[in-house]
Design an enzyme around this catalytic site. Structure first.
Site, PDB file in Angstrom:
ATOM      1  N   LYS A  43      72.121  16.042 -13.060  1.00 21.40           N
ATOM      2  CA  LYS A  43      73.126  14.715 -13.230  1.00 21.40           C
ATOM      3  C   LYS A  43      72.402  13.424 -13.381  1.00 21.40           C
ATOM      4  CE  LYS A  43      77.032  17.108 -10.954  1.00 21.40           C
ATOM      5  NZ  LYS A  43      77.884  17.259 -10.072  1.00 21.40           N
TER       6      LYS A  43
ATOM      7  N   LYS B 172      77.496  26.540 -18.808  1.00 25.69           N
ATOM      8  CA  LYS B 172      78.431  26.917 -18.201  1.00 25.69           C
ATOM      9  C   LYS B 172      79.608  26.050 -18.213  1.00 25.69           C
ATOM     10  CE  LYS B 172      77.846  24.121 -14.082  1.00 25.69           C
ATOM     11  NZ  LYS B 172      77.793  23.878 -12.718  1.00 25.69           N
TER      12      LYS B 172
ATOM     13  N   LYS C 225      83.518  20.707 -15.511  1.00 27.14           N
ATOM     14  CA  LYS C 225      84.583  19.522 -15.574  1.00 27.14           C
ATOM     15  C   LYS C 225      84.036  18.462 -16.097  1.00 27.14           C
ATOM     16  CE  LYS C 225      85.994  20.835 -10.839  1.00 27.14           C
ATOM     17  NZ  LYS C 225      85.255  20.454  -9.678  1.00 27.14           N
TER      18      LYS C 225
END
Ligand code: TYM
Length: 336
Positions: A113, A199, A202
């Site tokens: 991130k 994966k 969201k």
């Protein structure tokens, strides 16, 4: 002896998708009769990346309604909002002062991130797993049912508990209980529809990469029609050259409630043109009842509020004594 306890949570960011359902919520529902469950919406985690204050509360309610719609039973589970229980934030600070920086810098999710956010990366993102450790350890759960991607955070949670017990507990009398992860094999890692090696997430910018629990049937059909496949005929599990094939067959087997062997047999000779409508139908049939219940629950805001009010009380009754225990072990005086 009461039932053993489980605790888990989901961030109310973006739409919940099949990965959240199959990796987490479905398992909570399956085990709930055997456990005392504490399930929460991780809204403090939701602001570790840039967020919109206009949608935070509404998204938190949406996730609570989805827990209920997926079958969480309030006779065995407590549903609450993380930010309603201030012990989470307070214990996080205490843990932060005990956690070596290099443990946090090693977290894969932080690295991924942080790369995406570049120079704007906030301290909250780095400290996120400490908050998660506080979420968990406050409730002294036996097990933490999550998807595969949370494994590293759970290991860190155990390390923080061990360290605190070592430094501030006494032999045979630990301050904190050290929980076990509970990661089911199938569904633990649902992959993206547009890349079977990534994966489902969201935060993927493309909505076509995931099936959201609230997608209407025509959107589900469109996403499956467009999802990535391969040019080979005959469908199979576990071929490392065919990650999309393995992912889609796995999803089909879970959603259609068929065994892996039965699906392998059924799809052995199939092409994608034959498989996709079957998969679409199974997905729509599995999500339809959840969507119906979700809309009923959302129509009754008073009910949802009462669930969360009661959830907060029940959560605080467990969390506050644990916080006090840690503060006492660290040498704090108790408020008079
Ligand atoms: P979050 O919100 O990213 O995901 C919620 C749950 O869904 C699982 N999951 C998946 N499982 C299978 N395949 C996927 N593609 C997939 N994507 C997500 C996750 O493993 C998780 O179980 N940090 C956590 C929230 C959290 C938490 C906690 C969890 C905060 N405190 C304490 C457990 C205990 C998170 O961001 O999950």
């Amino acid at each position: 002896m009461g039932k053993p306890r489980v605790l888990s949570g989901i961030q109310p960011t973006g739409e919940l998708h099949l990965g959240n359902y199959l990796g987490a919520i479905r398992n909570w529902v399956e085990i709930q009769q055997a456990y005392d469950s504490f399930l929460f919406m991780a809204d403090l985690h939701a602001i570790t990346v840039p967020h919109d204050p206009k949608t935070l509360a509404a998204n938190t309610y949406k996730v609570a309604a989805l827990y209920l719609a997926c079958g969480i039973d309030l006779n065995c589970a407590t549903i609450f909002v993380q930010s309603h229980v201030s012990a989470h934030s307070e214990l996080t600070w205490l843990f932060m002062c005990l956690t070596p920086l290099n443990w946090l810098e090693a977290m894969v999710q932080f690295k991924e991130k942080a790369i995406r956010q570049g120079e704007n990366v906030g301290a909250g993102l780095l400290n996120y797993p400490v908050l998660q450790a506080a979420d968990i350890l406050l409730y002294e759960p036996d097990k933490v049912p999550v998807g595969e991607d949370q494994k590293q955070h759970l290991e860190l949670t155990r390390d923080i508990a061990d360290r605190l017990n070592f430094q501030f507990g006494s032999e045979g009398n630990p301050v904190l209980k050290v929980p076990e992860p509970m990661i089911r094999k199938e569904g633990a890692r649902v992959m993206s529809l547009t890349d079977g090696t990534k994966k489902m997430s969201k935060s993927d910018p493309s909505d076509l990469s995931r099936i959201n629990l609230l997608d209407p049937p025509d959107v589900i059909a469109k996403k499956i029609k467009r999802c990535k496949t391969d040019p080979m005929r005959g469908l199979e599990f576990d071929n490392p050259e065919r990650p999309e094939c393995n992912n889609l067959l796995t999803l089909y087997s879970i959603l259609a409630n068929k065994t892996k062997d039965a699906v392998a047999e059924e799809c052995r000779e199939m092409g994608w043109g034959q498989f996709k409508p079957l998969f679409t139908e199974a997905t729509i049939a599995a999500l339809g009842p959840i969507q119906d219940r979700y809309h009923e629950i959302m129509a009754n805001k008073d009910y949802l509020e009462s669930v969360l009010r009661q959830g907060r009380e029940q959560a605080e009754a467990i969390a506050n004594p644990t916080l006090h225990k840690v503060k006492a072990a660290l040498g704090y005086s108790m408020p008079l």
